[in-house]
Scaffold this motif. Structure first.
Motif, PDB file in Angstrom:
ATOM      1  N   THR A 183       0.910  -1.075  -0.128  1.00 52.58           N
ATOM      2  CA  THR A 183      -0.051  -0.101  -0.247  1.00 52.58           C
ATOM      3  C   THR A 183       0.926   1.407   0.085  1.00 52.58           C
ATOM      4  N   ASP A 194       0.759   3.493  -3.090  1.00 51.25           N
ATOM      5  CA  ASP A 194       0.202   5.254  -2.465  1.00 51.25           C
ATOM      6  C   ASP A 194       1.595   6.435  -3.267  1.00 51.25           C
ATOM      7  N   ALA A 195       2.648   5.881  -2.544  1.00 53.80           N
ATOM      8  CA  ALA A 195       4.228   6.566  -3.107  1.00 53.80           C
ATOM      9  C   ALA A 195       3.889   6.886  -4.615  1.00 53.80           C
ATOM     10  N   GLU A 237       1.158   6.253  -6.287  1.00 54.57           N
ATOM     11  CA  GLU A 237       0.017   7.871  -7.303  1.00 54.57           C
ATOM     12  C   GLU A 237       0.087   8.781  -7.492  1.00 54.57           C
ATOM     13  N   ASP A 238       0.882   9.303  -5.663  1.00 53.75           N
ATOM     14  CA  ASP A 238       0.864  10.511  -5.326  1.00 53.75           C
ATOM     15  C   ASP A 238       1.929  11.400  -6.365  1.00 53.75           C
ATOM     16  N   SER A 239       3.254  10.090  -6.212  1.00 55.01           N
ATOM     17  CA  SER A 239       3.921  10.537  -7.804  1.00 55.01           C
ATOM     18  C   SER A 239       3.155  11.523  -8.952  1.00 55.01           C
ATOM     19  N   ARG A 283       0.142  11.613  -9.908  1.00 59.57           N
ATOM     20  CA  ARG A 283       0.092  12.622  -9.731  1.00 59.57           C
ATOM     21  C   ARG A 283      -0.215  14.002  -9.073  1.00 59.57           C
ATOM     22  N   ALA A 284       1.208  14.246  -8.585  1.00 59.96           N
ATOM     23  CA  ALA A 284       1.256  14.966  -8.399  1.00 59.96           C
ATOM     24  C   ALA A 284       2.195  15.793 -10.020  1.00 59.96           C
ATOM     25  N   GLU A 285       3.041  15.021 -10.527  1.00 55.41           N
ATOM     26  CA  GLU A 285       2.902  15.308 -12.061  1.00 55.41           C
ATOM     27  C   GLU A 285       2.454  15.501 -13.037  1.00 55.41           C
TER      28      GLU A 285
END
Length: 634
Positions: A63, A67-68, A70-72, A74-76
């Motif tokens: 997870t 999560d990391a 997806e975060d990266s 979505r941040a991009e």
């Protein structure tokens, strides 16, 4: 002589018959054997816990990884979304016009702040696009306005004209590579006059997978749906098209045997999926055979599907070889078999012994809990025990219970229960607090008591005080003291009661209804009816233990107490005919909501105060019963 020695013999005989066993001897003999029998069981439980923890840790780490990732991602992609949103707002605010210098400046600024984007374009309905692009050396250069000739781009613009708001379009390919694109309409005065588009090269996403693969020691990837590659560390390390690999290739042709077998994966159920939320952990066997994933040839895939970047959801995830944790799992599972027999024996002995010892201990604990809550009427004396320490404890407990019951008649039980439940050190030390104070008084009781027998008057007063105490306790208040035929109570201490002013008024309304009901019963029984005045005020007081060293009371002092008492006296003047008159101060009224019906009785000078005080009367509102039910539910 004989008569004097006979009782002594009887006592000694009773002592012999009631032989008591020290609990220390029981513990030493019983638990000494239990420890010997439990060694194997403890080992087995420990090993099992290690297996479970290993798999749970895999689920938790999975997870964390996804999560990391997806975060990266979505941040991009979010930077590109923010860029087109910003340009769209600037256009709506008339900060630039299409094809002027301010447009180029706006696009350049947006592209500079959106690191993943490689170009920012503005296209008009005539399929003419202009904008800026990021060069290989990082410089941002303008692009000449020209009609779009690429069929893919023309189709994308035609598709874009059918949608409103922010939209991620289909992938677009040109001589510079493969791009994802996000667009936003340029709207002014309610009319869409074009679109601003940010292009994100997919090679940027492969850099994310490479970084995460290095950080977590796995092989990260991004798929279009479940069968085409979007990003992978191999694409990040090689120029697009080298070795025949490129984005959007089918997995079967990409050259990675693990990803090629991904569509035929099997979802795993031993990884603790309940702890991994929407992350899928699955087994991949590259040779197509059904075997355990930890045998060295199997792999574990960790994936999640995300939407919002195209017509089809993307799959983000990673895979690693199952043997990385398989050896540890096999080792601990083998060790678990060593202690199973001893564990079964230890469990049986522990259950039998525990039941034997827990029975009297459970009785003590249950009765002690009632004492802690000061529910003395429900406490039962403890039975005697053959265990010495338990028997002595029962004797001491029963003696304590007798003493508490004797003293409890002289102190408010509800107050002691609140102080015990608070568990705070120094809760009874004097300190300043904002509370709501209530005073009550029976109208004309002195005259009434002269006409009644002493016993009848005492019973009448006790019945009245019991009615008041029930209402005060039901709404979280504390009865402080009885003053002749009156009572003083306060709300907000020692409990930190939120909305103590409203609670006090609800209690007063309940008292009004209970007195009305009691007066009806009194008429039928031949008892005299009572009329009551109630005064309520909210303000600062000093609350805590106050008194001499050998005699203290938990009480309150301060001007707030005086004002409340004066308000109680105002009831005789403001509502002389009311069965129960409730007078409250403006400070209390200001803390009530619209459910309470209060009427201003004007400004009045109270004895001992220089400034007049606005007084309110609480009406006999129809929702009083509902308010009382709400208080009981809370």
């Amino acid at each position: 002589m004989e008569s004097s020695t006979e009782p002594v013999r009887f006592v000694r005989s009773a002592e012999k018959q009631r032989r008591r066993i020290p609990v220390a001897a029981i513990m030493a003999l019983s638990f000494g054997a239990l420890v010997l029998l439990s060694i194997g069981g403890v080992l087995a439980l420990t090993v099992w816990a290690n297996v479970r923890n290993t798999l749970d840790l895999l689920g938790a780490q999975s997870t964390l990884l996804v999560d990391a990732m997806e975060d990266s991602l979505r941040a991009e992609m979010g930077q590109a979304e923010g860029a087109v949103n910003g340009v769209s707002r600037l256009y709506a605010d008339s900060e630039f016009e299409i094809d002027d210098n301010r447009m180029t400046a706006a696009l350049s600024g947006a592209l500079a702040g959106a690191r993943p984007a490689t170009a920012m374009l503005i296209c008009t309905p005539d399929v003419v696009c202009r904008g800026v692009a990021r060069q290989a050396d990082g410089r941002i250069e303008p692009l000449l306005a020209e009609a779009e000739k690429t069929p893919q781009m023309r189709a994308a613009l035609a598709e874009r004209s059918k949608s409103e708001g922010l939209v991620w379009g289909s992938f677009v390919t040109n001589e510079h590579g493969l791009f994802a694109n996000v667009s936003m309409p340029l709207v002014r005065d309610g009319v869409a006059q074009g679109w601003v588009i940010a292009a994100v090269e997919l090679h940027k996403l492969s850099e994310i997978t490479r970084d995460l693969s290095s950080r977590f020691g796995t092989h990260a990837f991004i798929l279009d749906g479940e069968d085409r590659i979007i990003a992978d560390q191999r694409l990040a390390d090689r120029p697009v098209g080298s070795d025949g690999i490129r984005p959007l290739m089918p997995l079967s042709a990409y050259g990675d045997p693990v990803l090629a077998a991904y569509p035929s994966r099997q979802a795993g159920d031993q990884f603790g999926n309940g702890r991994t939320r929407d992350v899928e952990l699955s087994e991949i066997n590259v040779d197509g055979e059904d075997r355990n994933w930890w045998n060295g040839d199997g792999y574990v895939a960790i994936t999640r599907q995300i939407s919002g970047y195209g017509a089809e959801p993307w799959t983000i995830g990673a895979y690693f070889q199952g043997s990385e944790i398989g050896r540890e799992v096999e080792r601990v599972v083998g060790s678990a078999m060593l202690g199973l027999g001893a564990m079964a024996a230890a469990v049986i002995v522990a259950i039998l012994l525990g039941r034997r010892l827990s029975r009297p201990i459970g009785q003590i604990a249950g009765q002690a809990t009632r004492v802690a809550n000061f529910d003395l009427d429900d406490v039962e004396p403890l039975p005697r025990s053959r265990v010495k320490e338990l028997d002595e404890q029962a004797l001491a407990f029963n003696a304590m219970l007798v003493g508490l019951r004797a003293f409890s008649t002289y102190i408010p039980r509800s107050l002691v229960a609140k102080l015990v439940r608070s568990g705070e050190i120094g809760v009874a030390e004097p300190h300043e607090a904002i509370v709501t104070v209530m005073f009550t008084d029976i109208v004309g009781f002195t005259t009434l008591s002269e006409e009644l027998d002493v016993t009848v008057a005492s019973d009448l007063l006790n019945r009245h005080f019991a009615l008041l105490c029930r209402a005060i306790d039901a709404h979280g208040g504390t009865v402080d003291k009885f003053l002749g035929d009156g009572m003083m109570a306060f709300f907000g201490a020692p409990d930190r009661l939120k909305g103590h002013a409203a609670a006090a008024v609800r209690a007063a309304i309940q008292i009004r209804h209970d007195i009305a009901a009691d007066n009806k019963a009194a008429a039928a029984e031949g008892r005299p009816a009572l009329r009551v005045r109630i005064g309520i005020h909210t303000g600062p007081v000093v609350v805590g233990n106050i008194g001499a060293s050998d005699r203290v009371n938990y009480t309150i002092i301060g001007d707030t107490v005086n004002v409340s008492q004066r308000l109680e006296g105002m009831g005789k003047e403001l509502a002389p005919q009311e069965e129960t008159a409730i007078a409250i101060s403006a400070e209390t009224a200001s803390r009530l909501d619209e459910r309470f019906e209060v009427t201003s009785a004007g400004l009045h000078r109270l004895r001992g105060r220089g400034e007049p005080v606005e007084v309110f009367l609480v009406g006999d509102v129809g929702e009083s019963v509902a308010l009382r039910q709400q208080a009981g539910a809370a």
